[in-house]
Motif scaffolding. Structure first.
Motif, short mmCIF file in Angstrom:
data_model
loop_
_atom_site.label_atom_id
_atom_site.label_comp_id
_atom_site.label_asym_id
_atom_site.label_seq_id
_atom_site.Cartn_x
_atom_site.Cartn_y
_atom_site.Cartn_z
N GLU A 1 0.83 -1.21 0.00
CA GLU A 1 0.00 0.00 0.00
C GLU A 1 0.86 1.25 0.00
O GLU A 1 0.61 2.20 -0.76
CB GLU A 1 -0.93 -0.01 1.22
CG GLU A 1 -2.06 -1.00 1.12
CD GLU A 1 -2.87 -1.10 2.40
OE1 GLU A 1 -2.49 -0.49 3.43
OE2 GLU A 1 -3.90 -1.81 2.39
N ARG A 2 1.90 1.29 0.85
CA ARG A 2 2.79 2.46 0.88
C ARG A 2 3.52 2.62 -0.44
O ARG A 2 3.64 3.73 -0.97
CB ARG A 2 3.80 2.33 2.03
CG ARG A 2 3.19 2.48 3.41
CD ARG A 2 4.25 2.61 4.51
NE ARG A 2 5.39 1.74 4.38
CZ ARG A 2 5.50 0.54 4.96
NH1 ARG A 2 4.53 0.07 5.69
NH2 ARG A 2 6.60 -0.19 4.79
N PHE A 3 4.01 1.51 -0.99
CA PHE A 3 4.75 1.56 -2.25
C PHE A 3 3.86 2.07 -3.38
O PHE A 3 4.26 2.96 -4.14
CB PHE A 3 5.30 0.16 -2.58
CG PHE A 3 5.98 0.08 -3.91
CD1 PHE A 3 7.27 0.54 -4.07
CD2 PHE A 3 5.32 -0.46 -5.01
CE1 PHE A 3 7.90 0.48 -5.31
CE2 PHE A 3 5.94 -0.54 -6.24
CZ PHE A 3 7.24 -0.07 -6.39
N PHE A 4 2.66 1.50 -3.50
CA PHE A 4 1.76 1.89 -4.58
C PHE A 4 1.29 3.33 -4.42
O PHE A 4 1.11 4.04 -5.41
CB PHE A 4 0.60 0.93 -4.71
CG PHE A 4 0.99 -0.42 -5.26
CD1 PHE A 4 1.76 -0.53 -6.41
CD2 PHE A 4 0.60 -1.59 -4.62
CE1 PHE A 4 2.15 -1.77 -6.90
CE2 PHE A 4 0.98 -2.83 -5.12
CZ PHE A 4 1.75 -2.91 -6.26
N ALA A 5 1.09 3.77 -3.17
CA ALA A 5 0.69 5.16 -2.95
C ALA A 5 1.82 6.10 -3.40
O ALA A 5 1.57 7.11 -4.06
CB ALA A 5 0.37 5.39 -1.48
N LYS A 6 3.05 5.75 -3.04
CA LYS A 6 4.20 6.58 -3.43
C LYS A 6 4.35 6.61 -4.95
O LYS A 6 4.53 7.68 -5.55
CB LYS A 6 5.47 6.02 -2.79
CG LYS A 6 6.72 6.81 -3.08
CD LYS A 6 7.93 6.18 -2.41
CE LYS A 6 9.19 6.90 -2.78
NZ LYS A 6 10.38 6.23 -2.19
N GLU A 7 4.25 5.45 -5.57
CA GLU A 7 4.38 5.38 -7.03
C GLU A 7 3.23 6.09 -7.71
O GLU A 7 3.41 6.71 -8.76
CB GLU A 7 4.48 3.92 -7.48
CG GLU A 7 5.78 3.25 -7.10
CD GLU A 7 7.00 3.97 -7.62
OE1 GLU A 7 7.08 4.26 -8.83
OE2 GLU A 7 7.90 4.27 -6.81
N ILE B 1 4.34 13.16 -12.72
CA ILE B 1 4.87 13.07 -14.09
C ILE B 1 3.79 13.42 -15.10
O ILE B 1 4.04 14.16 -16.07
CB ILE B 1 5.46 11.67 -14.35
CG1 ILE B 1 6.74 11.48 -13.53
CG2 ILE B 1 5.73 11.45 -15.83
CD1 ILE B 1 7.28 10.07 -13.55
N GLU B 2 2.58 12.92 -14.89
CA GLU B 2 1.47 13.22 -15.80
C GLU B 2 1.17 14.72 -15.79
O GLU B 2 0.91 15.31 -16.85
CB GLU B 2 0.23 12.43 -15.41
CG GLU B 2 0.33 10.95 -15.73
CD GLU B 2 -0.86 10.14 -15.23
OE1 GLU B 2 -1.62 10.66 -14.39
OE2 GLU B 2 -1.01 9.00 -15.68
N SER B 3 1.23 15.35 -14.63
CA SER B 3 0.99 16.79 -14.53
C SER B 3 2.06 17.56 -15.29
O SER B 3 1.76 18.51 -16.03
CB SER B 3 0.98 17.21 -13.05
OG SER B 3 0.92 18.59 -12.93
N GLN B 4 3.32 17.15 -15.12
CA GLN B 4 4.40 17.82 -15.85
C GLN B 4 4.26 17.63 -17.35
O GLN B 4 4.51 18.55 -18.13
CB GLN B 4 5.76 17.28 -15.36
CG GLN B 4 6.11 17.69 -13.94
CD GLN B 4 7.36 17.02 -13.44
OE1 GLN B 4 7.94 16.15 -14.08
NE2 GLN B 4 7.79 17.42 -12.24
N MET B 5 3.85 16.43 -17.77
CA MET B 5 3.65 16.19 -19.20
C MET B 5 2.54 17.08 -19.74
O MET B 5 2.65 17.62 -20.85
CB MET B 5 3.31 14.71 -19.44
CG MET B 5 4.38 13.74 -19.05
SD MET B 5 5.39 13.08 -20.37
CE MET B 5 4.26 12.61 -21.59
N LEU B 6 1.46 17.26 -18.98
CA LEU B 6 0.36 18.12 -19.39
C LEU B 6 0.84 19.56 -19.53
O LEU B 6 0.52 20.24 -20.52
CB LEU B 6 -0.79 18.03 -18.39
CG LEU B 6 -2.01 18.90 -18.70
CD1 LEU B 6 -2.64 18.49 -20.03
CD2 LEU B 6 -3.02 18.81 -17.57
N GLN B 7 1.63 20.03 -18.56
CA GLN B 7 2.16 21.40 -18.64
C GLN B 7 3.05 21.57 -19.86
O GLN B 7 2.96 22.59 -20.57
CB GLN B 7 2.95 21.72 -17.37
CG GLN B 7 2.09 21.91 -16.14
CD GLN B 7 2.94 22.12 -14.88
OE1 GLN B 7 4.16 22.00 -14.91
NE2 GLN B 7 2.26 22.42 -13.77
#
Length: 152
Positions: A84-90, A97-103
């Motif tokens: 759960e911690r790993f998947f939340a972090k990822e 990354i998706e936000s940066q790609m959108l920008q």
């Protein structure tokens, strides 16, 4: 003293009386819930409790199995917590990354729009070397005006 062989088999007889039949039914119910135990294990546990003090009793197989099952359950919980911690972090990293790609996509679209509105300009990548002077015919009018410009 009586010497037994290494493996001794003794039998238990249940009579067709109500007491024996109810005891047998209880034994069968218990063994259904405790599938890792045998009738022999159950008899030995009962005999240990009757004849020997608890401090001398051997560790039962079910106690060992229960301890192992508890440890397995704890480890499974730890693994689930780690996942759960790993998947939340990822997931947060992926969203970033998706936000940066959108920008970046929006910025590229703005630049494309801006370049489409401006007239094309020529930007040389390297300075052009001086062309060799070719002999040209001199226009007489330009030649006369050129003298006045030199004096000026």
């Amino acid at each position: 003293m009586f010497q037994w062989s290494k493996k001794v088999v003794k039998s238990v007889t249940f009579n067709p009386e109500i007491a024996d039949e109810s005891l047998l039914a209880q034994v069968e119910n218990y063994l259904e819930t405790q599938r890792e135990k045998t009738f022999s294990d159950l008899c030995k546990e009962a005999l240990w409790k009757v004849f020997l003090p608890e401090s001398v009793q051997p560790a039962s197989k079910t106690a060992d199995i229960t301890t192992i099952e508890q440890k397995i359950s704890e480890m499974q919980l730890q693994i689930v917590s780690f996942e759960e911690r790993f998947f939340a972090k990822e997931s947060r990293r992926l969203e970033s990354i998706e936000s940066q790609m959108l920008q970046l996509t929006q910025q590229v679209a703005k630049l494309t729009t801006m370049l489409g509105q401006q007239p094309p300009t020529y930007i040389p990548s390297q300075p052009d070397p001086e062309p060799e002077a070719e002999p040209q015919e001199v226009d007489p009018v330009i030649s006369r005006i050129g003298q006045f410009l030199d004096d000026f």
